[in-house]
Design a protein around this motif. Structure first.
Motif, short mmCIF file in Angstrom:
data_model
loop_
_atom_site.label_atom_id
_atom_site.label_comp_id
_atom_site.label_asym_id
_atom_site.label_seq_id
_atom_site.Cartn_x
_atom_site.Cartn_y
_atom_site.Cartn_z
N ALA A 291 0.83 -1.19 0.00
CA ALA A 291 0.00 0.00 0.00
C ALA A 291 0.88 1.25 0.00
N GLN A 292 0.34 2.34 -0.51
CA GLN A 292 1.07 3.60 -0.49
C GLN A 292 1.43 3.95 0.96
N PHE A 293 2.71 4.29 1.20
CA PHE A 293 3.15 4.63 2.55
C PHE A 293 4.39 5.52 2.44
N THR A 294 4.28 6.74 2.90
CA THR A 294 5.35 7.71 2.67
C THR A 294 6.60 7.43 3.49
N GLU A 295 6.50 6.61 4.54
CA GLU A 295 7.67 6.32 5.38
C GLU A 295 8.48 5.14 4.86
N GLY A 296 7.92 4.34 3.98
CA GLY A 296 8.65 3.24 3.39
C GLY A 296 8.49 1.92 4.12
N TYR A 297 9.18 0.89 3.60
CA TYR A 297 9.07 -0.48 4.11
C TYR A 297 10.46 -1.11 4.25
N HIS A 298 10.59 -1.96 5.27
CA HIS A 298 11.79 -2.79 5.45
C HIS A 298 11.43 -4.22 5.05
N ILE A 299 12.36 -4.91 4.39
CA ILE A 299 12.16 -6.31 4.00
C ILE A 299 13.37 -7.11 4.45
N THR A 300 13.12 -8.24 5.13
CA THR A 300 14.22 -9.05 5.63
C THR A 300 13.97 -10.54 5.38
N PHE A 301 15.06 -11.27 5.28
CA PHE A 301 15.05 -12.74 5.34
C PHE A 301 16.21 -13.14 6.24
N VAL A 302 15.92 -13.99 7.22
CA VAL A 302 16.89 -14.37 8.25
C VAL A 302 17.16 -15.87 8.16
N ARG A 303 18.47 -16.24 8.26
CA ARG A 303 18.85 -17.65 8.16
C ARG A 303 20.07 -17.93 9.02
N CYS A 304 20.18 -19.13 9.49
CA CYS A 304 21.36 -19.63 10.19
C CYS A 304 21.62 -21.05 9.69
N CYS A 305 22.86 -21.47 9.60
CA CYS A 305 24.05 -20.75 10.07
C CYS A 305 25.06 -20.66 8.95
#
Length: 369
Positions: free
Chosen positions: A93-107
């Motif tokens: 959706a429109q959002f002026t503050e922006g978005y963070h996207i992550t993918f987390v893995r170990c090890c």
């Protein structure tokens, strides 16, 4: 991880293609590439609330070619790197503050410059990108390709970590400390994205005598530098081993930082048979000032005194039409040969190509010794 803005949905939301290029050391680890991975998408608000979870499937995988040639397969049974591609479409959706996207893995697998716990690796990694104010309709930089992860001990090596930006934004490069992520527990190795994102992302811990600026050692004469404009890195490692290195590229538009992406790379430093590095030269210098509308041509020559097979390649927006470049492209035929090879760069410039900033073109010669 990188992203590309691909247009608006019928409901007014923005659509982005997210791409993850993942590598595993299949010689030092028996953990396979995941068939499916979860990406956490977070609002850039005060709580970094989770907006959505996107599950991406493994689309393709292949082994990265080991150094050498058919006649010199010295490393074939000593190294193994496997590549995996994950890619999918998300809708925001429109959002002026922006978005963070992550993918987390170990090890991570065992690394010379990272500590273990009881002989086993315990540090994971986080793949991350930031989508700024959606009114920018921004696409992130994309690394043009991953260079060979192999180096020879006691041999100065240069790699081109350059990226291209579909929007033509200004790019700059620096060496960084890679991100930590995941834990060696059943649920922690591939964790579900939490309800809230904790920032900043924690960096990896280094063994004593190593850091992000000196990933090959702080007191042993090692070298690790990056040209902030071109992304050309120079490495020198005096000892064999596996080393984690991080390179980050930042994009700016009209002086405003929009986003950063990074390459978190394992460099394998090997005990190599003696081999001389090839040389590269131009018959007309390395910098040119011309008037828009003129034609510029010059030869580029690669030589190898060991008479190995050498490959000469050229990259850059004026050749490939990326990074926001428009108009007549330059020509340069990639070439290969034994001992010496030459190819000609030519560019019939257009009148509207005039600008004060330079157009950068990179030429590379690589041997198979």
């Amino acid at each position: 991880m990188s992203y590309e803005y691909i247009g608006n949905a019928a409901n007014g939301n923005l659509r982005y293609k997210i791409t993850l290029n993942v590598y595993r050391d299949c010689f030092q680890s028996d953990v396979p590439l995941d068939d499916e991975i979860p990406l956490g998408i977070y609002l850039n608000n005060s709580n970094k609330d989770r907006y959505a979870v996107a599950n991406f499937r493994l689309l393709s995988k292949y082994k990265v070619e080991a150094p050498g040639s058919v006649d010199c397969d010295y490393y074939k049974d000593k190294v193994c790197i496997e590549y995996g591609l994950y890619e999918g479409i998300i809708e925001l959706a429109q959002f002026t503050e922006g978005y963070h996207i992550t993918f987390v893995r170990c090890c991570r697998n065992k690394q010379t410059n990272l500590p273990d716990q009881g002989g086993s690796p315990f540090q994971g990694q986080t793949y991350y990108c930031f989508i700024p104010n959606t009114t920018y309709e921004n696409s992130s930089p994309v690394f043009s390709g991953v260079p060979s992860p192999y180096m020879c001990a006691n041999d100065t090596t240069t790699f081109l970590f350059n990226a291209f930006d579909p929007d033509g934004d200004e790019l700059s490069y620096k060496i960084v400390r890679p991100f930590q992520g995941g834990s060696p527990t059943t649920n922690g190795a591939l964790p579900d994205p939490p309800l809230n994102l904790s920032l900043p992302i924690q960096p990896v811990q280094y063994n004593a005598g190593y850091n992000e600026i000196k990933p090959f050692g702080t007191n042993n004469g090692s070298v690790s530098t990056v040209n902030p404009v071109t992304g050309l890195v120079t490495f020198f490692a005096p000892s064999i081993g596996s080393y984690v290195v991080g390179i980050e590229v930042t994009e700016k538009r009209n002086g405003v930082v929009l986003s950063t992406i990074r390459m978190d790379l394992q460099i394998l430093v090997l005990d190599c048979p003696p081999n001389d590095r090839p040389t590269i030269s131009s018959n007309s210098g390395q910098s040119f000032i011309i008037e828009a509308g003129e034609k510029l041509c010059f030869d580029v020559t690669g030589k190898d005194k060991n008479n190995d097979l050498i490959k000469l390649t050229g990259t850059g927006p004026v050749l490939q039409g990326n990074n926001g470049f428009t108009g007549t492209r330059a020509t340069f035929a990639n070439a290969s040969g034994i001992g010496e090879v030459t190819s000609t760069f030519c560019w019939e410039t257009d009148c509207d190509h005039a600008r004060t900033e330079p157009y950068n073109v990179n030429f590379t010669v690589q041997d198979d010794g």
